[in-house]
Design a protein around this motif. Structure first.
Motif, mmCIF file in Angstrom:
data_model
loop_
_atom_site.group_PDB
_atom_site.id
_atom_site.type_symbol
_atom_site.label_atom_id
_atom_site.label_comp_id
_atom_site.label_asym_id
_atom_site.label_seq_id
_atom_site.Cartn_x
_atom_site.Cartn_y
_atom_site.Cartn_z
ATOM 1 N N TYR A 134 0.843 -1.190 0.000
ATOM 2 C CA TYR A 134 0.000 0.000 0.000
ATOM 3 C C TYR A 134 0.886 1.250 0.000
ATOM 4 O O TYR A 134 1.853 1.345 0.749
ATOM 5 N N ALA A 135 0.516 2.223 -0.831
ATOM 6 C CA ALA A 135 1.273 3.478 -0.881
ATOM 7 C C ALA A 135 0.573 4.598 -0.134
ATOM 8 O O ALA A 135 1.210 5.532 0.348
ATOM 9 N N HIS A 136 -0.757 4.532 -0.024
ATOM 10 C CA HIS A 136 -1.531 5.597 0.612
ATOM 11 C C HIS A 136 -2.653 4.951 1.420
ATOM 12 O O HIS A 136 -3.480 4.217 0.878
ATOM 13 N N GLU A 164 -3.167 9.278 5.808
ATOM 14 C CA GLU A 164 -4.073 10.424 5.878
ATOM 15 C C GLU A 164 -5.133 10.158 6.943
ATOM 16 O O GLU A 164 -5.867 9.178 6.873
ATOM 17 N N LEU A 165 -5.191 11.024 7.950
ATOM 18 C CA LEU A 165 -6.216 10.936 8.982
ATOM 19 C C LEU A 165 -7.436 11.723 8.525
ATOM 20 O O LEU A 165 -7.318 12.878 8.104
ATOM 21 N N GLN A 233 -11.640 9.077 -0.432
ATOM 22 C CA GLN A 233 -10.820 8.001 -0.998
ATOM 23 C C GLN A 233 -10.641 8.199 -2.497
ATOM 24 O O GLN A 233 -9.551 8.016 -3.034
ATOM 25 N N GLU A 234 -11.707 8.598 -3.165
ATOM 26 C CA GLU A 234 -11.607 8.835 -4.609
ATOM 27 C C GLU A 234 -10.685 10.006 -4.902
ATOM 28 O O GLU A 234 -9.900 9.971 -5.848
ATOM 29 N N ARG A 235 -10.754 11.052 -4.067
ATOM 30 C CA ARG A 235 -9.890 12.217 -4.273
ATOM 31 C C ARG A 235 -8.422 11.878 -4.047
ATOM 32 O O ARG A 235 -7.540 12.315 -4.794
ATOM 33 N N SER A 236 -8.160 11.119 -3.001
ATOM 34 C CA SER A 236 -6.770 10.856 -2.607
ATOM 35 C C SER A 236 -6.153 9.674 -3.344
ATOM 36 O O SER A 236 -4.932 9.568 -3.428
ATOM 37 N N VAL A 241 -8.534 1.857 2.980
ATOM 38 C CA VAL A 241 -9.300 2.683 3.907
ATOM 39 C C VAL A 241 -9.505 1.876 5.180
ATOM 40 O O VAL A 241 -9.846 0.686 5.125
ATOM 41 N N ALA A 242 -9.274 2.496 6.327
ATOM 42 C CA ALA A 242 -9.482 1.827 7.612
ATOM 43 C C ALA A 242 -10.499 2.607 8.423
ATOM 44 O O ALA A 242 -10.502 3.840 8.407
ATOM 45 N N LEU A 243 -11.362 1.882 9.120
ATOM 46 C CA LEU A 243 -12.356 2.546 9.964
ATOM 47 C C LEU A 243 -12.696 1.671 11.150
ATOM 48 O O LEU A 243 -12.483 0.458 11.142
#
Length: 300
Positions: A134-136, A164-165, A233-236, A241-243
């Motif tokens: 994973y890169a991001h 990214e938080l 997520q689409e923007r970045s 994604v973690a939640l």
């Protein structure tokens, strides 16, 4: 954070094989043991002896990644019970989206929803082919007491990734202001205050990332969590994604739908679901790191 045991579920479908590949990459990164489990809601006539095929797959992954891989024996219980038994004592459970659902699961939900509700460890739902690390990583945080543990765990899956938080401000209080005929200026002031408050709390959560310096970002959104996380997520372009997931009864999930399930329907990347009561949440021997001096910050 170091994973020691990873469990991966497969039915030998293409999607499930992506999950095995991701589990193997993570196991190699963490030098962890990898346990493979076969489980299919409906038998496939192509696989006369699925256990033999699973053992063959285990040998392939062990040679490819130079790690210990074990094919767990299927004991004949339902898929969900087998998975939950295998996940006891594991640090991570990896599987595909498992969108299919039988008639007998209509009331209590499909395989994935049942596993998310009951898993004793975090669950990684793989939705993309696993070709590289994973890169991001996008971490959706809710500022609950377990948020710090979730941040440390999720960001530790791949320590080379940018982090990214993200926090979505609940707009129900804004709706109350509008129903009370508050002025537009008052509503804007409330929004600005909530964004500042959320940003300050994100800064405190980012204390764990001293080693990453400028590869940590913070973003504040406004509105429904699942929708806002999907948009960000689409923007970045985050690959993961973690939640946090709060366990509820199956009836509430059926009526309202969980944030995790709605998010899985809105993003095409992998999703890490972290139980808020995860027994392994408290890190041993950890101390807070100095605050990062420079970060990229955004509000949406």
């Amino acid at each position: 954070m170091r994973l020691q045991t990873i469990v991966a579920l497969t039915d030998f479908s293409t999607a499930a094989e992506h999950a095995l590949d991701r589990a193997a990459l993570l196991a190699a990164e963490h030098k962890a043991r990898l346990h493979l489990l076969f489980g299919a809601e409906q038998p496939d006539p192509k696989f006369v002896d699925p256990q033999a095929r699973l053992e063959q797959r285990a040998r392939q992954l062990a040679r490819r990644h130079d790690l210990p891989v074990k094919a767990l024996a299927y004991r004949g219980a339902g898929v969900v019970d087998e998975v939950l038994r295998a996940a006891v004592g594991a640090d991570l459970l990896v599987l595909d989206k498992r969108a299919h659902q039988g008639v007998e699961q209509l009331w209590r939900g499909g395989t994935l929803s049942q596993i998310l509700r009951r898993s004793p460890c975090p669950v990684l739902v793989v939705q993309r082919a696993a070709r590289e690390a994973y890169a991001h990583v996008l971490l959706a945080v809710d500022f609950s007491p377990a948020a710090d543990a979730m941040v440390r765990y999720a960001s530790g899956l791949d320590t080379a990734a940018a982090v990214e938080l993200f926090h979505a401000v609940d707009l129900r209080d804004e709706a109350k202001l509008r129903s009370a005929e508050a002025s537009a200026q008052a509503v804007r002031a409330w929004r600005a205050q909530m964004q500042r408050h959320a940003h300050d709390r994100l800064v405190r959560l980012s204390d764990a990332f001293e080693a990453r310096r400028n590869r940590v970002g913070m973003t504040v959104g406004m509105g429904d969590v699942a929708r806002q996380v999907a948009v960000q997520q689409e923007r970045s372009g985050a690959e993961l994604v973690a939640l946090m997931h709060r366990r509820r009864g199956w009836m509430l999930d059926l009526l309202l739908g969980s944030v995790a399930q709605r998010l899985l329907g809105g993003v095409g990347c992998d999703v890490l679901v972290y139980p808020h009561d995860y027994a392994g949440a408290a890190p041993r021997g950890t101390t807070a790191q100095p605050r990062v001096a420079r970060r990229w910050t955004q509000a949406i």
